[in-house]
Design a protein around this motif. Structure first.
Motif, PDB file in Angstrom:
ATOM      1  N   GLY A 245       0.926  -1.035  -0.105  1.00  0.00           N
ATOM      2  CA  GLY A 245      -0.031   0.044   0.190  1.00  0.00           C
ATOM      3  C   GLY A 245       0.857   1.445   0.067  1.00  0.00           C
ATOM      4  O   GLY A 245       0.436   2.363  -0.330  1.00  0.00           O
ATOM      5  N   ALA A 246       1.818   1.344   0.679  1.00  0.00           N
ATOM      6  CA  ALA A 246       2.693   2.507   0.893  1.00  0.00           C
ATOM      7  C   ALA A 246       3.511   2.731  -0.588  1.00  0.00           C
ATOM      8  O   ALA A 246       3.537   3.913  -1.007  1.00  0.00           O
ATOM      9  N   SER A 247       3.745   1.473  -1.250  1.00  0.00           N
ATOM     10  CA  SER A 247       4.432   1.904  -2.570  1.00  0.00           C
ATOM     11  C   SER A 247       3.129   2.473  -3.681  1.00  0.00           C
ATOM     12  O   SER A 247       3.787   3.113  -4.255  1.00  0.00           O
ATOM     13  N   ILE A 248       2.200   1.991  -3.500  1.00  0.00           N
ATOM     14  CA  ILE A 248       1.115   2.373  -4.394  1.00  0.00           C
ATOM     15  C   ILE A 248       0.775   4.147  -3.804  1.00  0.00           C
ATOM     16  O   ILE A 248       0.901   5.170  -4.914  1.00  0.00           O
ATOM     17  N   ALA A 249       0.755   4.585  -2.931  1.00  0.00           N
ATOM     18  CA  ALA A 249       0.511   5.964  -2.575  1.00  0.00           C
ATOM     19  C   ALA A 249       2.067   6.537  -2.766  1.00  0.00           C
ATOM     20  O   ALA A 249       2.038   7.874  -3.221  1.00  0.00           O
ATOM     21  N   GLY A 250       3.259   6.106  -2.588  1.00  0.00           N
ATOM     22  CA  GLY A 250       4.244   6.844  -2.953  1.00  0.00           C
ATOM     23  C   GLY A 250       4.595   7.006  -4.468  1.00  0.00           C
ATOM     24  O   GLY A 250       5.061   8.023  -5.088  1.00  0.00           O
ATOM     25  N   ALA A 251       3.929   6.028  -5.099  1.00  0.00           N
ATOM     26  CA  ALA A 251       3.842   6.138  -6.685  1.00  0.00           C
ATOM     27  C   ALA A 251       3.189   7.567  -7.517  1.00  0.00           C
ATOM     28  O   ALA A 251       3.456   7.870  -8.535  1.00  0.00           O
ATOM     29  N   GLY A 252       2.300   8.048  -6.559  1.00  0.00           N
ATOM     30  CA  GLY A 252       1.543   9.108  -7.208  1.00  0.00           C
ATOM     31  C   GLY A 252       2.573  10.432  -7.469  1.00  0.00           C
ATOM     32  O   GLY A 252       1.951  11.157  -8.181  1.00  0.00           O
ATOM     33  N   LEU A 253       3.812  10.433  -6.713  1.00  0.00           N
ATOM     34  CA  LEU A 253       4.421  11.595  -7.053  1.00  0.00           C
ATOM     35  C   LEU A 253       5.190  11.682  -8.302  1.00  0.00           C
ATOM     36  O   LEU A 253       5.404  12.696  -8.893  1.00  0.00           O
ATOM     37  N   TYR A 254       5.179  10.534  -8.978  1.00  0.00           N
ATOM     38  CA  TYR A 254       5.698  10.311 -10.374  1.00  0.00           C
ATOM     39  C   TYR A 254       4.553  10.094 -11.634  1.00  0.00           C
ATOM     40  O   TYR A 254       5.197   9.995 -12.890  1.00  0.00           O
ATOM     41  N   LEU A 255       3.443   9.983 -11.305  1.00  0.00           N
ATOM     42  CA  LEU A 255       2.301  10.059 -12.159  1.00  0.00           C
ATOM     43  C   LEU A 255       2.186  11.298 -12.986  1.00  0.00           C
ATOM     44  O   LEU A 255       2.310  12.399 -12.294  1.00  0.00           O
ATOM     45  N   PRO A 256       1.473  11.567 -14.020  1.00  0.00           N
ATOM     46  CA  PRO A 256       1.715  12.629 -14.662  1.00  0.00           C
ATOM     47  C   PRO A 256       0.451  13.631 -14.187  1.00  0.00           C
ATOM     48  O   PRO A 256      -0.419  12.955 -13.270  1.00  0.00           O
TER      49      PRO A 256
END
Length: 402
Positions: A46-57
């Protein structure tokens, strides 16, 4: 909308977590696919999913999936499920799901990405249909295993996949028939209601007027020319590309100027001794598809967005955009940092859904024609099973005009 964004996604999550209803003598920890059953693994996931938001367009910024370990049972939206399951999971489950289950899941991801595109080719749809059929058949073998106690694993949404592509050929693109389109249309019509004393008659009349306008537009599109009001400081680069501010005079760095000289030689531009390498750099570029490509120069506070270039699946981080006028012609160029080629083994193991590229940094500085840019994508930091840090591409493959 609901098939992929809710029904299938929720089914896969409860299967991987082992939280689906099951017989008392059938312990989920013995199932080979319950890789998220352990609470520590689930929290890390879950933390990996939330952290990925910084790199999405930026175009997905309002729809970035929340941490599913905290929010999945409290209003997790369909679009969050789509980004989570069909965008990020091919990377997050790599090396975690057993290979046969992982490859099986990637078939679903591949086909889902195809049918969600606005422009599709017949060959791609047929390949997606084949992947759907294989996924449905193998789902019963891998998950159901002909056990009567697991029959409820095979929900109606699994069978529905066999009808997706045939309905495309019968009805047209299902993207235009999805619930998102209908809900948006209902909202737009509701905003146009003026006569509240006769609500339904007014609503019907507005719908009729829209239908007539759409019919005319389909027959003669030139009757409705699309005109965009450009913001102050914008510069039309042609071919529906528009440079956007802020704009500032800039002296090229040594590495960029050397790259620009190579680009000039390649295009037979003769640089005179003493020619200035100061340019007017722009922060953003409006693309024909409606996306706005941001630059590292303007967006230093957050991870920069990456670009998909035409041709052979090249990706780059844009530093800034600039103009060059040569022989009375205006050229729109971009200084970028390139990514390396995608790892072929990972692409093959993931049915072409996972593209891992190494960031070249200063060694990958290039000057390109800005009109090679096809779209904005997200490059999420990725660690393979060996712990080596690379970059993950989360969108479908685009291609570089030579």
């Amino acid at each position: 909308m609901h098939l992929f964004g809710l029904n299938l996604s929720q089914l896969l999550v409860v299967l991987w977590r082992g939280s689906i209803e099951h017989a008392q003598d059938d312990n989920p920890t013995t199932w080979p696919f319950t890789v998220l059953h352990d609470n520590v693994v689930w929290q890390t996931h879950g933390a990996s999913i939330a952290g990925a938001g910084l790199y999405l367009p930026v175009c997905l910024e309002s729809r970035v999936p929340c941490n599913p370990a905290e929010k999945i049972s409290s209003g997790y939206k369909a679009v969050e499920y789509l980004v989570y399951i069909f965008g990020l999971c091919p990377a997050l489950l790599y090396g975690l799901l057993p290979q046969n289950f992982y490859y099986h899941f990637c078939k679903l991801v591949f086909a889902t990405r195809v049918v969600h595109q606005h422009h599709k080719f017949k060959d791609n749809l047929l390949a997606a249909h084949q992947a759907f059929l294989e996924f449905v058949h193998e789902f019963e073998i891998l998950y159901y295993e002909c056990k009567l106690t697991c029959l409820h694993f095979v929900r109606p949404c699994i069978h529905a996949l066999t009808h997706i592509v045939p309905e495309h050929f019968c009805l047209g693109s299902l993207t235009e028939l999805s619930q998102w389109t209908m809900e948006q249309t209902i909202g737009n019509l509701g905003e146009e209601i003026q006569l509240h004393s006769d609500l339904y008659a007014n609503l019907s009349q507005r719908a009729i007027e829209h239908a007539r306008a759409n019919a005319l537009y389909a027959i003669a599109p030139d009757l409705f020319p699309v005109t965009r009001k450009q913001p102050s400081g914008a510069c039309d680069a042609g071919d529906k590309y528009v440079l956007l501010g802020p704009c500032k005079r800039h002296e090229m760095s040594t590495s960029t100027s050397d790259t620009f000289k190579r680009f000039s030689d390649l295009h037979h531009w003769r640089m005179k001794n003493g020619d200035s390498l100061s340019v007017d750099r722009f922060a953003r570029l409006l693309l024909p598809n409606g996306q706005i490509a941001q630059s590292w120069w303007q967006e230093r506070k957050r991870p920069a967005e990456e670009l998909a270039l035409q041709g052979t699946s090249h990706f780059a981080e844009v530093l800034y955009f600039f103009l060059v006028i040569k022989d009375d012609l205006q050229y729109t160029l971009a200084a970028v940092k390139m990514f390396g080629a995608a790892d072929p083994q990972m692409s093959e193991e993931s049915y072409g859904t996972l593209h891992v590229c190494k960031y070249l940094g200063r060694n990958g500085v290039e000057v390109i024609d800005a009109k090679w840019i096809m779209g904005v994508v997200g490059m999420v930091p990725f660690k393979n099973v060996c712990g080596e840090a690379n970059m993950l591409r989360v969108c479908s493959t685009l291609q570089l005009k030579k």
